[in-house]
Design a protein around this motif. Structure first.
Motif, PDB file in Angstrom:
ATOM      1  N   MET A 162      54.073  45.186  49.518  1.00  7.94           N
ATOM      2  CA  MET A 162      52.875  44.851  48.760  1.00  7.94           C
ATOM      3  C   MET A 162      53.075  45.167  47.280  1.00  7.94           C
ATOM      4  SD  MET A 162      50.358  43.399  50.154  1.00  7.94           S
ATOM      5  CE  MET A 162      49.946  42.848  51.780  1.00  7.94           C
ATOM      6  N   GLY A 163      52.240  44.561  46.464  1.00  5.65           N
ATOM      7  CA  GLY A 163      52.406  44.702  45.029  1.00  5.65           C
ATOM      8  C   GLY A 163      51.752  45.938  44.448  1.00  5.65           C
ATOM      9  N   LYS A 164      51.902  46.084  43.137  1.00  4.19           N
ATOM     10  CA  LYS A 164      51.329  47.214  42.420  1.00  4.19           C
ATOM     11  C   LYS A 164      49.919  46.915  41.911  1.00  4.19           C
ATOM     12  CE  LYS A 164      55.890  48.773  40.923  1.00  4.19           C
ATOM     13  NZ  LYS A 164      56.788  49.017  39.765  1.00  4.19           N
ATOM     14  N   ILE A 165      49.528  45.640  41.965  1.00 10.05           N
ATOM     15  CA  ILE A 165      48.208  45.245  41.486  1.00 10.05           C
ATOM     16  C   ILE A 165      47.494  44.418  42.553  1.00 10.05           C
ATOM     17  CG2 ILE A 165      48.867  45.206  39.046  1.00 10.05           C
ATOM     18  CD1 ILE A 165      48.771  41.962  39.580  1.00 10.05           C
ATOM     19  N   TYR A 166      46.193  44.257  42.365  1.00  7.58           N
ATOM     20  CA  TYR A 166      45.440  43.236  43.083  1.00  7.58           C
ATOM     21  C   TYR A 166      44.624  42.473  42.056  1.00  7.58           C
ATOM     22  CZ  TYR A 166      41.572  46.690  42.916  1.00  7.58           C
ATOM     23  OH  TYR A 166      40.624  47.597  42.523  1.00  7.58           O
ATOM     24  N   LEU A 167      44.138  41.313  42.428  1.00  6.84           N
ATOM     25  CA  LEU A 167      43.375  40.469  41.520  1.00  6.84           C
ATOM     26  C   LEU A 167      41.921  40.410  41.955  1.00  6.84           C
ATOM     27  CD1 LEU A 167      45.811  37.421  41.196  1.00  6.84           C
ATOM     28  CD2 LEU A 167      45.683  39.419  39.697  1.00  6.84           C
ATOM     29  N   ILE A 168      41.034  40.386  40.983  1.00  7.50           N
ATOM     30  CA  ILE A 168      39.608  40.147  41.197  1.00  7.50           C
ATOM     31  C   ILE A 168      39.195  39.016  40.270  1.00  7.50           C
ATOM     32  CG2 ILE A 168      37.276  41.049  40.846  1.00  7.50           C
ATOM     33  CD1 ILE A 168      38.426  42.238  43.266  1.00  7.50           C
ATOM     34  N   ALA A 169      38.483  38.035  40.793  1.00  8.51           N
ATOM     35  CA  ALA A 169      37.982  36.936  39.964  1.00  8.51           C
ATOM     36  C   ALA A 169      36.467  37.048  39.851  1.00  8.51           C
ATOM     37  CB  ALA A 169      38.362  35.589  40.571  1.00  8.51           C
ATOM     38  N   GLU A 170      35.969  36.757  38.668  1.00  7.82           N
ATOM     39  CA  GLU A 170      34.529  36.764  38.420  1.00  7.82           C
ATOM     40  C   GLU A 170      34.167  35.450  37.739  1.00  7.82           C
ATOM     41  OE1 GLU A 170      32.099  40.442  37.187  1.00  7.82           O
ATOM     42  OE2 GLU A 170      32.403  39.340  35.313  1.00  7.82           O
ATOM     43  N   ALA A 171      33.197  34.746  38.301  1.00  2.00           N
ATOM     44  CA  ALA A 171      32.812  33.438  37.770  1.00  2.00           C
ATOM     45  C   ALA A 171      31.369  33.461  37.306  1.00  2.00           C
ATOM     46  CB  ALA A 171      33.002  32.357  38.836  1.00  2.00           C
ATOM     47  N   THR A 172      31.092  32.741  36.226  1.00  6.40           N
ATOM     48  CA  THR A 172      29.758  32.688  35.637  1.00  6.40           C
ATOM     49  C   THR A 172      29.212  31.266  35.720  1.00  6.40           C
ATOM     50  OG1 THR A 172      30.326  34.456  34.093  1.00  6.40           O
ATOM     51  CG2 THR A 172      28.402  33.119  33.554  1.00  6.40           C
ATOM     52  N   TYR A 173      27.987  31.154  36.203  1.00 10.91           N
ATOM     53  CA  TYR A 173      27.268  29.872  36.303  1.00 10.91           C
ATOM     54  C   TYR A 173      25.942  30.049  35.574  1.00 10.91           C
ATOM     55  CZ  TYR A 173      30.365  29.816  40.386  1.00 10.91           C
ATOM     56  OH  TYR A 173      31.443  29.900  41.223  1.00 10.91           O
ATOM     57  N   GLY A 174      25.878  29.608  34.325  1.00 10.72           N
ATOM     58  CA  GLY A 174      24.665  29.860  33.558  1.00 10.72           C
ATOM     59  C   GLY A 174      24.482  31.350  33.389  1.00 10.72           C
ATOM     60  N   GLU A 175      23.408  31.891  34.008  1.00 11.78           N
ATOM     61  CA  GLU A 175      23.161  33.330  33.936  1.00 11.78           C
ATOM     62  C   GLU A 175      23.591  34.049  35.212  1.00 11.78           C
ATOM     63  OE1 GLU A 175      19.079  33.920  32.973  1.00 11.78           O
ATOM     64  OE2 GLU A 175      19.238  33.028  30.958  1.00 11.78           O
ATOM     65  N   GLU A 218      39.046  41.149  46.877  1.00 10.86           N
ATOM     66  CA  GLU A 218      40.351  41.479  46.326  1.00 10.86           C
ATOM     67  C   GLU A 218      41.405  40.474  46.828  1.00 10.86           C
ATOM     68  OE1 GLU A 218      41.366  45.488  47.239  1.00 10.86           O
ATOM     69  OE2 GLU A 218      39.497  46.308  46.461  1.00 10.86           O
ATOM     70  N   LEU A 219      42.257  40.019  45.914  1.00 10.68           N
ATOM     71  CA  LEU A 219      43.367  39.143  46.263  1.00 10.68           C
ATOM     72  C   LEU A 219      44.655  39.938  46.068  1.00 10.68           C
ATOM     73  CD1 LEU A 219      44.494  36.312  46.962  1.00 10.68           C
ATOM     74  CD2 LEU A 219      44.488  35.816  44.512  1.00 10.68           C
ATOM     75  N   CYS A 220      45.384  40.145  47.151  1.00  8.89           N
ATOM     76  CA  CYS A 220      46.564  41.018  47.115  1.00  8.89           C
ATOM     77  C   CYS A 220      47.873  40.271  47.238  1.00  8.89           C
ATOM     78  CB  CYS A 220      46.466  42.060  48.229  1.00  8.89           C
ATOM     79  SG  CYS A 220      44.989  43.075  48.109  1.00  8.89           S
ATOM     80  N   PHE A 221      47.821  39.005  47.577  1.00  6.18           N
ATOM     81  CA  PHE A 221      49.014  38.172  47.650  1.00  6.18           C
ATOM     82  C   PHE A 221      48.570  36.723  47.714  1.00  6.18           C
ATOM     83  CE2 PHE A 221      47.968  39.854  51.843  1.00  6.18           C
ATOM     84  CZ  PHE A 221      47.739  38.699  52.572  1.00  6.18           C
ATOM     85  N   ARG A 232      46.564  48.998  41.629  1.00  9.77           N
ATOM     86  CA  ARG A 232      46.122  49.328  42.979  1.00  9.77           C
ATOM     87  C   ARG A 232      45.847  50.823  43.150  1.00  9.77           C
ATOM     88  NH1 ARG A 232      46.641  46.399  47.133  1.00  9.77           N
ATOM     89  NH2 ARG A 232      48.276  45.088  46.282  1.00  9.77           N
ATOM     90  N   ASN A 233      46.573  51.646  42.388  1.00  9.62           N
ATOM     91  CA  ASN A 233      46.462  53.088  42.577  1.00  9.62           C
ATOM     92  C   ASN A 233      45.330  53.699  41.767  1.00  9.62           C
ATOM     93  OD1 ASN A 233      47.389  55.398  43.902  1.00  9.62           O
ATOM     94  ND2 ASN A 233      48.632  55.999  42.169  1.00  9.62           N
ATOM     95  N   THR A 234      45.134  53.225  40.540  1.00  7.61           N
ATOM     96  CA  THR A 234      44.114  53.816  39.672  1.00  7.61           C
ATOM     97  C   THR A 234      42.844  52.973  39.589  1.00  7.61           C
ATOM     98  OG1 THR A 234      44.937  52.660  37.694  1.00  7.61           O
ATOM     99  CG2 THR A 234      45.935  54.796  38.234  1.00  7.61           C
ATOM    100  N   HIS A 235      42.938  51.689  39.985  1.00  3.02           N
ATOM    101  CA  HIS A 235      41.836  50.724  39.889  1.00  3.02           C
ATOM    102  C   HIS A 235      41.436  50.451  38.435  1.00  3.02           C
ATOM    103  CE1 HIS A 235      41.454  50.865  44.216  1.00  3.02           C
ATOM    104  NE2 HIS A 235      41.386  52.172  44.155  1.00  3.02           N
ATOM    105  N   ILE A 236      42.366  50.650  37.517  1.00  2.00           N
ATOM    106  CA  ILE A 236      42.132  50.364  36.098  1.00  2.00           C
ATOM    107  C   ILE A 236      42.712  48.992  35.766  1.00  2.00           C
ATOM    108  CG2 ILE A 236      42.697  51.056  33.739  1.00  2.00           C
ATOM    109  CD1 ILE A 236      42.644  53.948  34.698  1.00  2.00           C
TER     110      ILE A 236
END
Length: 234
Positions: A1-14, A21-24, A83-87
């Motif tokens: 597994m990797g050292k990071i994970y991905l988070i996506a945030e989408a905006t629709y108007g307000e 979490e996306l890990c691979f 992944r370890n610090t969540h920063i």
């Protein structure tokens, strides 16, 4: 597994919607691809990666598909998180110009005046006294997730000891003892050799409370949290 994970945030108007979490990334045949990107915690390393453009072209339609039930987003952010610090480490900002065109830019989160931008509500200074290779890759991130889920506010956490597959002993801010009792370790993904490299851990968090005899454990929270590791590093 990797050292990071991905988070996506989408905006629709307000309205704002956040992904899981996306890990691979897997291709149509279920084979993991672009694993090298998930090893990158440096913005400069991401920008110089030979697979950067391929990764961006792969992840854009995934984000579109993930949020498709909510409509067409105006703006999206993909954040790579340690992944370890969540920063937050680096990210990709996406802006829709019209129906057929989007623009993107890459972001170095460490250029932000608030360097410790975190996916978690709290950031903990963790001292890890557990050196067992089976736990070293994931235990700090797991403890941080448990405490965040329980909304424990503190500045320092010591991971004092662990009973394999049972209890994790903590000291919070040097004065309060907590115990994480782990119950079930359920595999959720396997590597190319068929060995598990991620699991869901069911747990209960207890706080040590003094009583007339000595002390007892008082239940604070419970839940299920995924953990990830790289078998080659164990």
């Amino acid at each position: 597994m990797g050292k990071i994970y991905l988070i996506a945030e989408a905006t629709y108007g307000e309205e704002v919607t956040t992904s899981d979490e996306l890990c691979f990334i897997e291709d149509a045949d279920g084979k993991r691809i672009l694993d090298d990107i998930f090893q990158i915690t440096s913005f400069d390393d991401f920008m110089s990666s030979p697979n950067k453009e391929e990764f961006i072209q792969a992840v854009f339609p995934m984000i579109e598909d993930y949020f498709s039930e909510d409509g067409t987003f105006d703006f999206a952010m993909i954040a790579a998180i340690d992944r370890n610090t969540h920063i937050f480490q680096w990210g990709i900002k996406i802006e829709r110009k019209d129906e057929d065109h989007i623009e993107y830019s890459c972001i170095n989160w460490k250029d932000n005046p608030n360097r410790n931008i975190s996916y978690h509500q709290h950031i903990y200074n963790i001292t890890n006294n557990v050196k067992d290779g089976a736990y070293i890759q994931w235990i700090e991130g797991f403890v941080s997730s448990v405490l965040n889920n329980a909304e424990i506010e503190c500045s320092a956490v010591s991971i004092d000891d662990i009973e394999p597959s049972k209890r994790i002993y903590l000291t919070v801010d040097g004065r309060t003892d907590y115990t994480i009792r782990t119950w079930d370790y359920t595999p959720i993904h396997y590597d190319d050799k068929g060995n598990p490299d991620s699991e869901n851990i069911r747990y209960t968090l207890f706080k040590s409370v003094k009583d007339e005899l000595s002390s007892h454990g008082e239940e604070v929270d419970e839940g299920i949290i995924p953990i990830y590791w790289d078998n080659e590093e164990v």
